[in-house]
Design a protein around this motif. Structure first.
Motif, short mmCIF file in Angstrom:
data_model
loop_
_atom_site.label_atom_id
_atom_site.label_comp_id
_atom_site.label_asym_id
_atom_site.label_seq_id
_atom_site.Cartn_x
_atom_site.Cartn_y
_atom_site.Cartn_z
N VAL A 1 -8.04 44.40 -78.23
CA VAL A 1 -6.84 44.58 -79.06
C VAL A 1 -7.09 43.91 -80.40
O VAL A 1 -8.17 43.36 -80.65
N ARG B 1 -7.56 38.38 -68.10
CA ARG B 1 -6.93 39.10 -69.22
C ARG B 1 -5.45 38.71 -69.35
O ARG B 1 -5.06 38.03 -70.30
N PHE C 1 -2.08 50.94 -72.44
CA PHE C 1 -0.86 50.26 -71.98
C PHE C 1 0.33 50.68 -72.81
O PHE C 1 0.46 50.32 -73.96
#
Ligand code: HMG
Ligand code: MG
Length: 298
Positions: free
Chosen positions: A50, A14, A100
């Motif tokens: 995302v 990632r 996050f």
């Protein structure tokens, strides 16, 4: 005292691959994840749900996860910023997600297109719904030590932001040195500031980037404070596309070499990791920045 055992939270697939100039083919990502599982790592942060325009390198998240051989005993957490990301994770059958946040205003704007305050309004319902779905939710906090636009970040601000993620229902908080500027005294002070606010080391993980060569020293400082989850990326891949000057994460091999020397258990096979990172470096067309990989690669 050092913890007897450390959980390595492998973020290479990632954090590593989100920052590659050329998108890595999904077949290469799948082989990378397979090799990392074979090397004994049990937490493999696989990808992010995302916005594909924001991080095109991970736009293949659905295909990757549908084709991934998910091993028993291995967790495959993914990043989700918002409700849309969580929907995608639910559809993919994911059980471990991470939100996050940023400790600073500047990075919240650049990374999340949000203000500092609004990011929590975005995350809180995501965490609540993920938990209703039976998921475990990690909270990342970026810019915990220094920010390229705002300079040194005050530990009190970081603790306040971290508390919000924990209060929202995150089980663990990963303290990010997004641009790799922290030094060990700052790590001591931040862990102590969390303790003073009632957040013990059991709830903390550390996430160091190695831009200034401090990642391993910072990790040792955190271990000595009792932190026992450490984020790293195989071969030292990584960086954040929305943080100027961020380079790779602490290399998993460098971490493993140090843990072996300290007699701290971790469960990973160093030789298999080095072979994996050497193979990955060939795929990417440049050598691994990890000192241990270059020392041990044949
Ligand atoms: P935005 O443009 O403000 O999104 O981005 P929006 O909510 O206005 O939505 C705009 C359109 O995007 C809509 O589509 C949404 O459906 C769609 P339309 O209705 O116009 O057709 N959309 C999505 N599509 C797919 N998946 C989604 C998604 N969300 C919205 N999840 C947003 C806001 C948060 C989405 C964006 O800023 C974003 O994706 N940011 C992520 C940036 C990123 O991934 N950065 C790297 C990870 S963080 C990091 O590396 C640091 C870390 O390693 C720790 C450390 O080192 O410190 C974790
Ligand atoms: Mg990172």
């Amino acid at each position: 005292d050092l913890p007897p055992e450390v959980t390595i939270w492998e973020v290479g697939p990632r954090d590593g691959l989100q920052n590659e100039a050329d998108t890595v083919p999904v077949d290469v990502k799948l082989e990378f994840l397979d090799r990392l599982a074979n090397a004994g790592l049990t937490t493999l942060e696989a990808t992010s749900f995302v916005h594909p325009k924001w991080v095109p390198q991970l736009a293949d998240a659905e295909e990757l996860l549908s084709r991934l051989d998910r091993r028993a005993g291995v967790r495959y957490p993914v990043l989700v910023p918002n409700a849309r990301g969580l929907d995608r994770a639910v559809d993919a059958g994911i059980v471990d997600v991470a939100v996050f946040a940023s400790a600073t205003e500047s990075f919240a704007r650049r990374n999340l297109n949000s203000t500092y305050g609004d990011q929590f309004a975005m995350f809180e319902p995501v965490v609540a719904r993920a938990r209703d779905e039976g998921m475990a939710v990690r909270g990342y906090l970026s810019m915990c030590f220094g920010d390229p636009w705002e300079g040194v970040v005050d530990p009190d601000r970081v603790v306040a932001a971290g508390r919000r993620l924990l209060d929202a229902g995150c089980w663990q908080l990963s303290l990010g040195d997004t641009v790799g500027v922290a030094t060990p005294g700052q790590v001591d002070r931040l862990v102590d500031a969390f303790a003073a606010a009632g957040v013990g080391v059991d709830a903390l993980a550390v996430h160091f980037h190695d831009t200034y060569g401090q990642a391993l020293s910072n990790t040792l400082a955190a271990l000595r404070r009792g932190v026992s989850t450490v984020d790293s990326s195989a071969g030292g891949l990584g960086g954040c596309p929305y943080a100027e000057s961020a380079t790779g994460n602490l290399a998993t091999e460098d971490l493993v070499w140090m843990l072996d020397g300290l007699g701290v258990q971790h469960g990973a096979d160093l030789d298999a990791l080095v072979i994996t990172s050497t193979w990955m470096a060939e795929q990417l067309g440049r050598p691994s920045p990890s000192r241990v990989v270059s020392a041990l690669a044949g």
